[in-house]
Design an enzyme around this catalytic site. Structure first.
Site, PDB file in Angstrom:
ATOM      1  N   LYS A  44       0.877  -1.182   0.000  1.00 19.47           N
ATOM      2  CA  LYS A  44       0.000   0.000   0.000  1.00 19.47           C
ATOM      3  C   LYS A  44       0.906   1.222   0.000  1.00 19.47           C
ATOM      4  O   LYS A  44       2.007   1.187   0.554  1.00 19.47           O
ATOM      5  CB  LYS A  44      -0.874  -0.045   1.272  1.00 19.47           C
ATOM      6  CG  LYS A  44      -1.656   1.226   1.555  1.00 19.47           C
ATOM      7  CD  LYS A  44      -2.728   1.495   0.506  1.00 19.47           C
ATOM      8  CE  LYS A  44      -3.376   2.856   0.706  1.00 19.47           C
ATOM      9  NZ  LYS A  44      -4.121   3.307  -0.487  1.00 19.47           N
ATOM     10  N   CYS A 123      -1.064   9.934  -6.707  1.00 20.91           N
ATOM     11  CA  CYS A 123      -2.289   9.651  -5.940  1.00 20.91           C
ATOM     12  C   CYS A 123      -3.345  10.707  -6.247  1.00 20.91           C
ATOM     13  O   CYS A 123      -3.101  11.891  -6.100  1.00 20.91           O
ATOM     14  CB  CYS A 123      -2.013   9.642  -4.446  1.00 20.91           C
ATOM     15  SG  CYS A 123      -3.564   9.485  -3.530  1.00 20.91           S
TER      16      CYS A 123
END
Ligand code: DHB
Length: 308
Positions: A44, A123
């Site tokens: 992650k 992101c």
């Protein structure tokens, strides 16, 4: 099984997880590590400190697409370092809330055999979405990031681009940094919205319902991004690996990414929905196609050159 290399790391199979999927807890990482069909692991996206991320519901799936706004929920860099499985290629996805934080984590990283970095510059779910959305901010970022020593070989997780000039601009910037050994294309498509019509509200809660689009719907954009960069790298004789990501739900899709120029493929939404058994089924489906064509290695797949 179709072995490959990504940024100098050997993977026993060319299919593995996309950052952010099945990779937040030690139990998930171990599950991937113990699955022989999963060729590697990306964590992650990591921050220095643990984060809870955004409020729920922050993920929505419908047939054909997913929308997520997880908000960098992760357990912090040291957790992923101490829980690194030994058995397989392991990429730290460096997230960070700022460029300073990305640099800080990179500085803390000590190379261990079998590990690498996938630096996430894209992101879509944070105020500061990441420098790769714009060639100018990407260039400024890389200059500061690699200043003085440039210790490690790394890869970049890139957002989707749409126009040929963007690929040329970004390709040229990347070519100036020999430390960049691979790129992963594509992150989810930012700023997407969907509605729950029963309740007249967006399907996810954070950021007024806006999040990153993934799943089947983004396959052709992923293929195009891989192929634009692959064609650019081949024309400019750049030895940079490409990891395809976005919309894979079958061995055919994996094969399409290989045709587009990827030498490995990550699985996001499809893994999230179906769990790690997908690595075996995808590999077996790919195997049928490869056997039918008489190929025994992914190096035999004829990469499409769109420079015509
Ligand atoms: C998150 C989503 C992304 O697409 C990404 O690249 C990093 C983090 C998130 O919301 O946690």
């Amino acid at each position: 099984m179709y072995p490959t290399t990504v940024g100098g790391l050997r993977l026993n199979n060319c299919i593995y997880n996309a950052a952010g999927v099945w990779d937040t807890t030690k139990a998930q990482l171990d599950e991937l590590a113990n699955n022989k069909w999963c060729g590697g692991i990306v964590t992650k996206s990591i921050t220095v400190d643990e984060r809870k991320g955004n409020e729920y519901p922050k993920y929505y799936f419908a047939d054909g697409y997913s929308i997520n706004s997880n908000g960098l929920e992760n357990k912090g860099f040291s957790y992923y370092k101490s829980n690194k499985p030994k058995t397989t290629a392991y990429f730290y996805s460096i997230g960070g809330l700022s460029n300073d934080e990305r640099k800080h984590i990179y500085t803390e990283y000590q190379h261990e055999t079998g590990s690498g970095i996938e630096l996430n510059l894209s992101c879509p779910n944070l105020g500061n979405a990441g420098p790769a959305y714009n060639p100018h901010t990407l260039e400024d970022f890389l200059q500061t990031f690699f200043e003085k020593d440039s210790y490690h070989q790394i890869g970049l997780k890139l957002p989707p681009y749409y126009f040929k000039e963007q690929f040329e601009d970004v390709g040229e910037i990347i070519s100036q940094y020999p430390q960049i050994k691979f790129i992963t294309c594509i992150n989810s498509i930012p700023n997407c919205l969907d509605f729950d019509i029963n309740n007249n509200i967006p399907t996810i809660k954070p950021h007024a319902g806006y999040g990153g689009l993934g799943g089947k719907a983004i396959l052709s954009l992923g293929l195009a991004n891989v192929n634009r960069f692959s064609t650019y790298f081949i024309s400019n004789k750049l030895d940079i690996d490409i990891v395809g990501c976005g919309g894979v739900t079958s061995g055919q899709d994996v094969y399409k990414y290989l045709l587009a120029g990827a030498n490995a493929v990550q699985v996001g939404t499809y893994l999230w929905e179906n769990g790690p058994n997908v690595f075996e089924s995808l590999t077996k489906e790919l195997d049928l196609i490869m056997k039918r064509k008489g190929y025994y290695s992914i190096a035999q797949v004829p990469v499409y050159n769109s420079n015509v």
